[in-house]
Design a protein around this motif. Structure first.
Motif, PDB file in Angstrom:
ATOM      1  N   ALA A 237       0.829  -1.205   0.000  1.00 36.66           N
ATOM      2  CA  ALA A 237       0.000   0.000   0.000  1.00 36.66           C
ATOM      3  C   ALA A 237       0.866   1.259   0.000  1.00 36.66           C
ATOM      4  O   ALA A 237       0.566   2.238  -0.693  1.00 36.66           O
ATOM      5  CB  ALA A 237      -0.931  -0.004   1.214  1.00 36.66           C
ATOM      6  N   GLU A 238       1.946   1.237   0.762  1.00 38.78           N
ATOM      7  CA  GLU A 238       2.842   2.395   0.824  1.00 38.78           C
ATOM      8  C   GLU A 238       3.468   2.679  -0.538  1.00 38.78           C
ATOM      9  O   GLU A 238       3.518   3.825  -0.991  1.00 38.78           O
ATOM     10  CB  GLU A 238       3.932   2.139   1.866  1.00 38.78           C
ATOM     11  N   GLY A 239       3.930   1.624  -1.208  1.00 42.24           N
ATOM     12  CA  GLY A 239       4.531   1.817  -2.516  1.00 42.24           C
ATOM     13  C   GLY A 239       3.540   2.298  -3.553  1.00 42.24           C
ATOM     14  O   GLY A 239       3.845   3.180  -4.356  1.00 42.24           O
ATOM     15  N   LEU A 240       2.327   1.735  -3.525  1.00 40.45           N
ATOM     16  CA  LEU A 240       1.310   2.140  -4.503  1.00 40.45           C
ATOM     17  C   LEU A 240       0.873   3.578  -4.283  1.00 40.45           C
ATOM     18  O   LEU A 240       0.634   4.323  -5.247  1.00 40.45           O
ATOM     19  CB  LEU A 240       0.097   1.207  -4.407  1.00 40.45           C
ATOM     20  N   LEU A 241       0.779   3.999  -3.032  1.00 45.49           N
ATOM     21  CA  LEU A 241       0.385   5.374  -2.749  1.00 45.49           C
ATOM     22  C   LEU A 241       1.458   6.351  -3.221  1.00 45.49           C
ATOM     23  O   LEU A 241       1.155   7.410  -3.783  1.00 45.49           O
ATOM     24  CB  LEU A 241       0.140   5.545  -1.245  1.00 45.49           C
ATOM     25  N   SER A 242       2.713   5.969  -3.031  1.00 44.45           N
ATOM     26  CA  SER A 242       3.807   6.805  -3.534  1.00 44.45           C
ATOM     27  C   SER A 242       3.755   6.917  -5.052  1.00 44.45           C
ATOM     28  O   SER A 242       3.955   7.996  -5.621  1.00 44.45           O
ATOM     29  CB  SER A 242       5.145   6.204  -3.084  1.00 44.45           C
TER      30      SER A 242
END
Length: 297
Positions: A237-242
């Motif tokens: 989720a963190e990578g996709l949000l970035s």
């Protein structure tokens, strides 16, 4: 707008995983809209209610009730037809699909006809659409083709499974160079190197998720396996949000610096503001290094 989809035969349900990703985004202080884009009657609302001992009726609040009012999509209207899952410190609105397969297919087609309105909503809330059972004639395809990022959640234990994903992307019109990001999240274990999977499927590997029973995915609490899955979802989720933030910034810039986008670090996205998560005019930037640096690439 980000879409998370899984092909038929996948062990993990894209709706359940998408909801877990949306929860993580809201936990990062984002205003999130999760849309259940089910096309085959998976009854995500009912399964979530069973897992969490709550009640979620799409007929009362959901796509069926929203369709019935016959009004343009607005944030105010959505507030009356979404369940607020009460995530702190952010906000998570969930719009659930009908339980019946025919109703789910109709609702997916209805959503696909309202891409411009969904883009407008994306200026206020980060939009995630999730759908399992992807096939070449899915009524949701116009929406998926318009999404800035499409994440394929799929098994990749054999070369045939990876190749079939690439063939499905082509048949569904989701292999559009320069128009959107396509990413692969591998469910379960696989000995195939990330670089080989990228060549065969046409998309880079963004992560791997262990297979977990659906109730555990929806609850994300309990034993060691649930905690392990929750950590993996949190990292994804963190990578996709970035990536969403990077794509949105590039789209808003009249002359996006693709070299800067390509070298974007894998740091957490800023927590201030909502991020529109959508863009219609600019081509998709290069995949950031958090994706490109997968093992075996």
């Amino acid at each position: 707008m980000l879409a998370l989809v899984s092909p038929r035969g996948a062990a993990l349900d894209a709706g359940s995983v998408g909801l877990a990703v949306a929860r993580a985004w809201a936990g990062a202080d984002r205003q999130v809209l999760f849309i259940d884009g089910d096309t085959e009657g998976s009854a995500l609302a009912d399964r979530l209610g069973t897992a969490t001992r709550a009640g979620y009726s799409p007929v009362e609040r959901g796509l069926p009730s929203l369709i019935a009012v016959r009004q343009p999509l607005t944030l105010k209207l959505l507030a009356d037809h979404c369940f607020d899952l009460g995530t702190d410190p952010g906000s998570l609105w969930s719009l659930f699909a009908p339980f019946h397969p025919a109703g789910a297919a109709h609702a997916a087609g209805w959503l696909a006809e309202r891409v411009p309105q969904l883009r407008d909503l994306g200026r206020e809330r980060t939009v995630l659409v999730a759908s399992s059972g992807l096939h070449a004639d899915s009524p949701l395809l116009p929406l998926l083709r318009a999404a800035r990022i499409v994440v394929f959640l799929a098994p990749a234990q054999t070369p045939e499974q990876v190749t079939s994903l690439g063939e499905l992307r082509e048949a569904a019109g989701l292999a559009q160079p320069g128009r959107q990001h396509g990413l692969l999240v591998v469910e379960g274990s696989s000995s195939i190197a990330d670089g080989v999977m990228r060549t065969a499927s046409g998309v880079p590997v963004a992560g791997r998720l262990p297979v977990l029973e659906d109730e555990g995915v929806l609850r994300l609490q309990g034993g060691r396996r649930e905690r392990m899955f929750a950590r993996a979802v949190g990292d994804l989720a963190e990578g996709l949000l970035s990536l969403l933030d990077t794509a949105a910034d590039a789209a808003r810039s009249p002359r996006p610096d693709l070299a800067l986008v390509e070298s974007a670090p894998a740091s957490p996205a800023p927590t201030g503001g909502t991020g529109d998560g959508v863009a219609a005019a600019a081509d998709a930037p290069e995949v950031p290094t958090w994706v490109a640096g997968g093992r075996g690439a």
